[in-house]
Design a protein around this motif. Structure first.
Motif, PDB file in Angstrom:
ATOM      1  N   ASN A   1     -49.971 -12.353  39.953  1.00  0.00           N
ATOM      2  CA  ASN A   1     -49.713 -11.278  38.986  1.00  0.00           C
ATOM      3  C   ASN A   1     -48.851 -10.161  39.596  1.00  0.00           C
ATOM      4  O   ASN A   1     -47.933  -9.630  38.981  1.00  0.00           O
ATOM      5  CB  ASN A   1     -51.059 -10.691  38.550  1.00  0.00           C
ATOM      6  CG  ASN A   1     -50.941  -9.832  37.306  1.00  0.00           C
ATOM      7  OD1 ASN A   1     -50.361 -10.246  36.318  1.00  0.00           O
ATOM      8  ND2 ASN A   1     -51.477  -8.635  37.358  1.00  0.00           N
ATOM      9  N   ASN A   2     -49.192  -9.852  40.825  1.00  0.00           N
ATOM     10  CA  ASN A   2     -48.517  -8.795  41.563  1.00  0.00           C
ATOM     11  C   ASN A   2     -47.012  -9.059  41.700  1.00  0.00           C
ATOM     12  O   ASN A   2     -46.189  -8.143  41.578  1.00  0.00           O
ATOM     13  CB  ASN A   2     -49.207  -8.749  42.932  1.00  0.00           C
ATOM     14  CG  ASN A   2     -48.857  -7.554  43.757  1.00  0.00           C
ATOM     15  OD1 ASN A   2     -47.936  -7.634  44.549  1.00  0.00           O
ATOM     16  ND2 ASN A   2     -49.571  -6.453  43.576  1.00  0.00           N
ATOM     17  N   ARG A   3     -46.652 -10.302  41.933  1.00  0.00           N
ATOM     18  CA  ARG A   3     -45.227 -10.654  42.030  1.00  0.00           C
ATOM     19  C   ARG A   3     -44.550 -10.523  40.662  1.00  0.00           C
ATOM     20  O   ARG A   3     -43.396 -10.133  40.568  1.00  0.00           O
ATOM     21  CB  ARG A   3     -45.019 -12.074  42.571  1.00  0.00           C
ATOM     22  CG  ARG A   3     -45.546 -12.324  43.981  1.00  0.00           C
ATOM     23  CD  ARG A   3     -44.590 -11.869  45.075  1.00  0.00           C
ATOM     24  NE  ARG A   3     -44.262 -10.461  45.010  1.00  0.00           N
ATOM     25  CZ  ARG A   3     -45.107  -9.460  45.287  1.00  0.00           C
ATOM     26  NH1 ARG A   3     -46.334  -9.686  45.664  1.00  0.00           N
ATOM     27  NH2 ARG A   3     -44.717  -8.209  45.199  1.00  0.00           N
ATOM     28  N   CYS A   4     -45.273 -10.882  39.605  1.00  0.00           N
ATOM     29  CA  CYS A   4     -44.703 -10.698  38.256  1.00  0.00           C
ATOM     30  C   CYS A   4     -44.435  -9.221  38.015  1.00  0.00           C
ATOM     31  O   CYS A   4     -43.374  -8.849  37.509  1.00  0.00           O
ATOM     32  CB  CYS A   4     -45.669 -11.231  37.201  1.00  0.00           C
ATOM     33  SG  CYS A   4     -45.964 -13.003  37.320  1.00  0.00           S
ATOM     34  N   TYR A   5     -45.407  -8.391  38.384  1.00  0.00           N
ATOM     35  CA  TYR A   5     -45.227  -6.949  38.166  1.00  0.00           C
ATOM     36  C   TYR A   5     -44.043  -6.417  38.971  1.00  0.00           C
ATOM     37  O   TYR A   5     -43.309  -5.562  38.496  1.00  0.00           O
ATOM     38  CB  TYR A   5     -46.516  -6.181  38.499  1.00  0.00           C
ATOM     39  CG  TYR A   5     -47.349  -5.986  37.257  1.00  0.00           C
ATOM     40  CD1 TYR A   5     -48.031  -7.051  36.677  1.00  0.00           C
ATOM     41  CD2 TYR A   5     -47.405  -4.756  36.609  1.00  0.00           C
ATOM     42  CE1 TYR A   5     -48.760  -6.891  35.517  1.00  0.00           C
ATOM     43  CE2 TYR A   5     -48.126  -4.584  35.441  1.00  0.00           C
ATOM     44  CZ  TYR A   5     -48.805  -5.649  34.898  1.00  0.00           C
ATOM     45  OH  TYR A   5     -49.503  -5.494  33.735  1.00  0.00           O
ATOM     46  N   GLU A   6     -43.867  -6.926  40.190  1.00  0.00           N
ATOM     47  CA  GLU A   6     -42.690  -6.491  40.958  1.00  0.00           C
ATOM     48  C   GLU A   6     -41.416  -6.793  40.165  1.00  0.00           C
ATOM     49  O   GLU A   6     -40.543  -5.933  40.020  1.00  0.00           O
ATOM     50  CB  GLU A   6     -42.631  -7.188  42.317  1.00  0.00           C
ATOM     51  CG  GLU A   6     -41.455  -6.672  43.154  1.00  0.00           C
ATOM     52  CD  GLU A   6     -40.951  -7.650  44.186  1.00  0.00           C
ATOM     53  OE1 GLU A   6     -41.753  -8.254  44.922  1.00  0.00           O
ATOM     54  OE2 GLU A   6     -39.708  -7.802  44.264  1.00  0.00           O
ATOM     55  N   MET A   7     -41.336  -8.009  39.636  1.00  0.00           N
ATOM     56  CA  MET A   7     -40.111  -8.398  38.906  1.00  0.00           C
ATOM     57  C   MET A   7     -39.912  -7.545  37.654  1.00  0.00           C
ATOM     58  O   MET A   7     -38.808  -7.089  37.377  1.00  0.00           O
ATOM     59  CB  MET A   7     -40.213  -9.867  38.489  1.00  0.00           C
ATOM     60  CG  MET A   7     -40.146 -10.838  39.634  1.00  0.00           C
ATOM     61  SD  MET A   7     -40.046 -12.550  39.018  1.00  0.00           S
ATOM     62  CE  MET A   7     -41.674 -13.160  39.407  1.00  0.00           C
ATOM     63  N   TRP A   8     -40.990  -7.370  36.907  1.00  0.00           N
ATOM     64  CA  TRP A   8     -40.855  -6.613  35.656  1.00  0.00           C
ATOM     65  C   TRP A   8     -40.530  -5.146  35.938  1.00  0.00           C
ATOM     66  O   TRP A   8     -39.827  -4.506  35.173  1.00  0.00           O
ATOM     67  CB  TRP A   8     -42.134  -6.761  34.819  1.00  0.00           C
ATOM     68  CG  TRP A   8     -42.416  -8.197  34.426  1.00  0.00           C
ATOM     69  CD1 TRP A   8     -41.495  -9.197  34.230  1.00  0.00           C
ATOM     70  CD2 TRP A   8     -43.699  -8.799  34.195  1.00  0.00           C
ATOM     71  NE1 TRP A   8     -42.121 -10.370  33.893  1.00  0.00           N
ATOM     72  CE2 TRP A   8     -43.480 -10.166  33.850  1.00  0.00           C
ATOM     73  CE3 TRP A   8     -45.020  -8.340  34.234  1.00  0.00           C
ATOM     74  CZ2 TRP A   8     -44.526 -11.037  33.557  1.00  0.00           C
ATOM     75  CZ3 TRP A   8     -46.053  -9.214  33.933  1.00  0.00           C
ATOM     76  CH2 TRP A   8     -45.815 -10.547  33.595  1.00  0.00           C
ATOM     77  N   ASN A   9     -41.035  -4.635  37.070  1.00  0.00           N
ATOM     78  CA  ASN A   9     -40.665  -3.268  37.440  1.00  0.00           C
ATOM     79  C   ASN A   9     -39.194  -3.180  37.830  1.00  0.00           C
ATOM     80  O   ASN A   9     -38.528  -2.195  37.522  1.00  0.00           O
ATOM     81  CB  ASN A   9     -41.535  -2.779  38.599  1.00  0.00           C
ATOM     82  CG  ASN A   9     -42.848  -2.191  38.118  1.00  0.00           C
ATOM     83  OD1 ASN A   9     -42.860  -1.347  37.223  1.00  0.00           O
ATOM     84  ND2 ASN A   9     -43.945  -2.633  38.686  1.00  0.00           N
ATOM     85  N   SER A  10     -38.712  -4.193  38.524  1.00  0.00           N
ATOM     86  CA  SER A  10     -37.272  -4.203  38.835  1.00  0.00           C
ATOM     87  C   SER A  10     -36.464  -4.164  37.544  1.00  0.00           C
ATOM     88  O   SER A  10     -35.424  -3.515  37.462  1.00  0.00           O
ATOM     89  CB  SER A  10     -36.890  -5.474  39.609  1.00  0.00           C
ATOM     90  OG  SER A  10     -37.244  -5.385  40.967  1.00  0.00           O
TER      91      SER A  10
ATOM     92  N   VAL B   1     -44.915 -20.315  37.062  1.00  0.00           N
ATOM     93  CA  VAL B   1     -45.252 -19.025  36.439  1.00  0.00           C
ATOM     94  C   VAL B   1     -44.229 -17.967  36.852  1.00  0.00           C
ATOM     95  O   VAL B   1     -43.715 -17.200  36.017  1.00  0.00           O
ATOM     96  CB  VAL B   1     -46.681 -18.580  36.836  1.00  0.00           C
ATOM     97  CG1 VAL B   1     -46.919 -17.130  36.432  1.00  0.00           C
ATOM     98  CG2 VAL B   1     -47.714 -19.504  36.210  1.00  0.00           C
ATOM     99  N   LEU B   2     -43.926 -17.922  38.135  1.00  0.00           N
ATOM    100  CA  LEU B   2     -42.989 -16.894  38.623  1.00  0.00           C
ATOM    101  C   LEU B   2     -41.598 -17.093  38.029  1.00  0.00           C
ATOM    102  O   LEU B   2     -40.916 -16.123  37.685  1.00  0.00           O
ATOM    103  CB  LEU B   2     -42.931 -16.905  40.156  1.00  0.00           C
ATOM    104  CG  LEU B   2     -44.237 -16.513  40.867  1.00  0.00           C
ATOM    105  CD1 LEU B   2     -44.031 -16.492  42.379  1.00  0.00           C
ATOM    106  CD2 LEU B   2     -44.757 -15.165  40.385  1.00  0.00           C
ATOM    107  N   ALA B   3     -41.192 -18.340  37.889  1.00  0.00           N
ATOM    108  CA  ALA B   3     -39.858 -18.603  37.323  1.00  0.00           C
ATOM    109  C   ALA B   3     -39.801 -18.113  35.872  1.00  0.00           C
ATOM    110  O   ALA B   3     -38.791 -17.556  35.421  1.00  0.00           O
ATOM    111  CB  ALA B   3     -39.527 -20.085  37.400  1.00  0.00           C
ATOM    112  N   GLU B   4     -40.892 -18.326  35.151  1.00  0.00           N
ATOM    113  CA  GLU B   4     -40.924 -17.896  33.751  1.00  0.00           C
ATOM    114  C   GLU B   4     -40.965 -16.364  33.661  1.00  0.00           C
ATOM    115  O   GLU B   4     -40.296 -15.752  32.822  1.00  0.00           O
ATOM    116  CB  GLU B   4     -42.137 -18.528  33.061  1.00  0.00           C
ATOM    117  CG  GLU B   4     -42.103 -18.524  31.550  1.00  0.00           C
ATOM    118  CD  GLU B   4     -40.833 -19.123  30.965  1.00  0.00           C
ATOM    119  OE1 GLU B   4     -40.412 -18.627  29.899  1.00  0.00           O
ATOM    120  OE2 GLU B   4     -40.224 -20.052  31.573  1.00  0.00           O
TER     121      GLU B   4
END
Lengths: 593, 593
Positions: free
Chosen positions: B111-120, B42-45
């Motif tokens: 989810n929180n890690r996805c949000y970190e990436m998308w915020n970056s 999930v995180l890779a995607e």
């Protein structure tokens, strides 16, 4: 819309109560006749120009920016040209220039306060004039008689403006890498070819001519910084009557889109065999440029001081006006739907931080300006020499400490307005964005710190630092018996002793490992800045404590107490950092970053 | 042009080595089957979506901003709509939503890690989706069955987006002053009338419908915060088939010109007798809103974490690439004209500050997300209760500490680029400007500090703090014998003891003078943030110290050492401030400001 009212009362306190400028100037022959009334009249008039002429253009300048018309043509934002015309007509460019070249010969300590005000009002606009003053100082020091006769009156009158052309795309801090060439034409002139970037006021419509002070390499130049020469390269070559004549082969290539100072044109400048004349000796351009640079560094300190003051004023006004919530101890304005937010301790903390850094910064900047006046004008060589030592020591502190503080304080003042601080119409975000460049240009603050610890302190085994420390010691000795000042003199004495000890430690450690210099430099500069501010705040408190009945002095004393309680403790962190050692910074291999 | 590569390696370290997420989730029935491979897939995607789809739109969004077409019509920057379509098609909005409403039911810690990436990659873009998730949580907690059936599937699918409409021109922090009215129509619906400002994603062209969660007053409402109710007010009223039907009488009045997040439309929203339905009980709207708010506050922490990470990556890349000057100890790349600037200790200091704050922030944010998963999903009520206590204590810390750190680190990363950091094309100034709002919205950082010290710590006599402190104590006890960790456990134990002592002092002092709360709150929050980071860094060091052969773990250990040497000492200043007392802040009379 933000507003600005010049802090003339506080300026008078700094000049006449703290620094005793009237007596100090009496000792300098060229300024001996200058009295307090004249100085205050000049400052009042400069204040009017700031508030009425250029401050109303500040937000417009930010929104509209400069306009690129193609083919090297750039215009400043609406109103900038007319305001500059008024500036020239009023004779402001000549204020601190020598009477020999048409100037008014006022001391720098006065000029410096004018610059603070004009920076509060409109930093981007003032840069058009500010860089000219740096060019003036460089030509006075290194120009030929002919160059002085041709160019200085135009710069002094403000008819022509100046630039500093140092940076190239591949070199900023490390000017030794620069590639711009200067080829002799055999008639005393040189053909200058190369491209410079980040040239403030490089092209605009405010003045009839622009004098570019350009660093370039002669054909036989040694590599590195020892092969750089300085050239005067005007946009228009002066004709026989000294008027702008033939257009030189140089042109703006584009203007940058920046975070702030939108009103100032930051240009790529392309020199295509442009005609230039050497200023100073061949291969010694960097030394000549440093005359401009040191002046510019103090000017950058004024820029952040100005931004911090105007940000404070607008944040304080908002905090007294904005009704939101109730005081913790119960309603202060029960007749209103809420209390003004200035009742909250943390809002006051933000405002007092700005206030303490601004008033401390003003005191330091004014003192350094006065020291320069003494350096250049005192009849006693010993006083001149001591003043020069102090100026050398304090210049990187004024540049870096005041601009770091300016960033912190404009950010805090923006925070006071909450969401309203983030949107354009209140003007608070412009203060933050404009203040940001000041930590970068004219040598980043990291470079200032290396200059301070490396060149100014360790290179002469602490001699300059010792001159400064003696001033602090003298104050402590003179006030040793005053119990009512113990709250200030106690922490000041501790900080002085700790700084002396740290300076010795670093003097021993740096020769063992060259990286220790770069590791300790930034916290060391913060510590020295705090030492200077603590000394000045203690002196200001000593004046104010005897006049507490008066609201101005009561506020000064309260701000001094805040400074010692809230801002000085930063030094605890900085001492820890300065002693942390280079190893912890160098441990990570490059490719791990 | 800036770039972004998701820090998947470090995320795996935090999730699986530090937090042992696989085992933790196994204890939560709803996530029990989730294994490491699935999470990493999930995180890779999510990383691919960040780098390939939305990051390339970040600079464009900043430059072009949103467009106001008049008559309430607003469009997002070029590309935003198409990217959002891809986001919806990929099912990302549903990631952590309940399967009951069409979600995928993944834990928040993922989810929180996805949000970190998308915020970056693009904070302004992500806000369109992020606010929807807050609306989702509010409706899940307080919506009627009919509201859930009508709206949740649309929110979960991402077809419709949401907003939070709290602020009015005269009230932000103090919502008790709000004036927007809700008048019953007798059919269960209400007529909402009033004007809201600073409404993120208030109007745009990304989704078919927008659900505004609006705070308003009923006709019989008591004054102040106890008279506020929450209403769901859709842009289009759903028709019988649940599709967008009749246009509601609400409209964007304008969009703001802001310092940053230009890609997100910040709207004035005018409600003119718009149809709305109550969510939760009358007069208890603020409590319902706080469900959204707490989720949003953690989301704001992710925004700054994301900005700091991407700023770090681009500054580190520049520092390794930019040739300028030579290393203090002699040339490191003698074959090149100069060394890369990463050889300089002070450049490393700036990068390491960013690195330490980013990695510490990631660890803290992931732990809080895991605690929320436990709070909502653990079968043991005692574990749920303890997790809730920790989440309540840590929420203001994640919001304020991470956003203050984000401001400092984006600024330092911008500084690494010198003048190139100040111009738009490198993108560094956007990270700074975008990160700035995070210290302001969803409750300013000053408000977070009051929440922490007042509500979370003193109001329950330190019970929540004690729960947190026990975690630190347990770690210290478990590692008491480890000499190799002494460099970390020593300072951590000292900081814990000092913080416990300070908490007791403030518990005694605040009841004596209500202003002491506001005076101490901000430094107290910084201290608690440092305590959390020091504990997490010590734990990370404990893992890394046994695996130093590996470059990743060696870097982790080196960064931990930097954190303790350079960042932790800030606490010395903060303890002095927290003990300075309110009197020094309150001494200055209002009109002296």
């Amino acid at each position: 819309m933000p507003s600005y009212s010049a802090p003339l009362r506080d300026m008078s306190f700094v000049l006449f109560d703290l620094l005793d400028v009237e007596r100090e100037l009496a000792a300098l022959p060229r300024h001996a006749g200058l009295d307090r009334a004249t100085i205050e009249a000049v400052l009042a008039e400069a204040a009017r120009f700031a508030s009425e002429v250029i401050q109303p253009l500040n937000l417009i300048g930010d929104r509209e920016g400069c306009t690129w018309h193609g083919d090297g043509v750039v215009t400043a934002p609406p109103g900038f040209r007319e305001a500059y015309r008024q500036f020239v007509e009023a004779g402001w460019p000549a204020l601190s220039c020598s009477e020999e070249f048409g100037g008014q010969g006022l001391p720098l300590v006065v000029n410096n306060r004018c610059y603070e005000m004009w920076n509060s009002a409109n930093q981007a606009w003032l840069m058009y004039a500010g860089l000219s003053h740096s060019a003036y100082e460089c030509l006075v020091a290194f120009g030929t008689d002919e160059q002085k006769a041709t160019y200085l009156p135009k710069i002094v009158s403000g008819e022509w403006t100046g630039t500093m052309c140092l940076t190239e795309a591949h070199c900023g801090t490390d000017l030794g890498l620069l590639k711009t060439k200067a080829e002799p034409r055999g008639d005393g002139s040189y053909a200058i070819t190369g491209s410079k970037i980040f040239i403030s006021a490089g092209e605009h419509d405010l003045a009839d001519n622009i004098l570019h002070m350009v660093l370039a390499r002669l054909p036989d130049a040694p590599a590195g910084t020892k092969g750089i020469s300085l050239f005067l390269v005007p946009k228009f070559l002066p004709d026989a009557d000294g008027r702008p004549g033939v257009r030189n082969t140089l042109q703006a290539g584009s203007i940058e889109h920046k975070m702030g100072i939108h009103g100032n044109a930051t240009c790529v400048m392309n020199f295509d065999g442009a005609t230039g004349w050497p200023v100073g000796e061949p291969h010694k351009g960097l030394a000549a440029m440093f005359v401009m640079m040191n002046s510019a560094r103090l000017g950058v300190g004024m820029q952040s001081l100005g931004q911090a003051e105007v940000a404070y004023q607008n944040a304080a006004a908002y905090a007294k006006d904005r009704l939101q919530g109730r005081a913790a101890a119960g309603a202060q304005r029960p007749e209103k739907p809420a209390d003004p937010i200035i009742v909250h301790p943390d809002v006051r903390r933000m405002l007092l931080t700005a206030r303490a850094y601004v008033e401390g910064g003003r005191a330091l900047a004014a003192w350094v300006a006065l020291l320069i006046d003494r350096e250049h004008g005192h009849p006693d060589p010993a006083v001149r020499a001591e003043s020069a030592e102090l100026v050398a020591f304090l210049t990187p502190i004024v540049k870096a400490f005041l601009t770091d503080n300016g960033w912190e304080t404009t950010t805090l003042c923006q925070q006071v307005l909450g969401g309203h601080g983030y949107i354009g119409e209140w003007g608070m975000d412009q203060f933050v964005r404009d203040a940001r460049i000041n930590m970068i240009y004219e040598g980043t603050n990291g470079i200032q710190a290396l200059d301070l610890l490396g060149r100014k302190v360790l290179a002469d085994r602490g001699a300059k630092f010792a001159v400064f420390a003696r001033h602090v010691e003298t104050f402590l000795q003179e006030n040793a018996a005053r119990e009512d000042l113990r709250e200030f003199t106690g922490p000041l004495a501790t900080l002085l002793a700790d700084t002396v000890a740290l300076t010795r430690e670093l003097g021993a450690r740096v020769p063992q490992d060259a990286n220790e210099l770069g590791a300790a430099a930034v916290p060391y500069l913060r510590i020295c800045g705090h030492l200077a501010f603590a000394w000045l705040w203690a002196r200001m408190a000593a004046i104010a404590i005897d006049r507490q009945d008066d609201a101005f002095h009561a506020a000064k004393l309260a701000t001094a107490r805040f400074h010692f309680a809230w801002l000085l403790p930063e030094t605890a962190q900085r001492f820890a950092e300065a002693r942390a050692g280079a190893a912890v910074l160098m441990a990570l291999p490059e490719d791990a970053f």
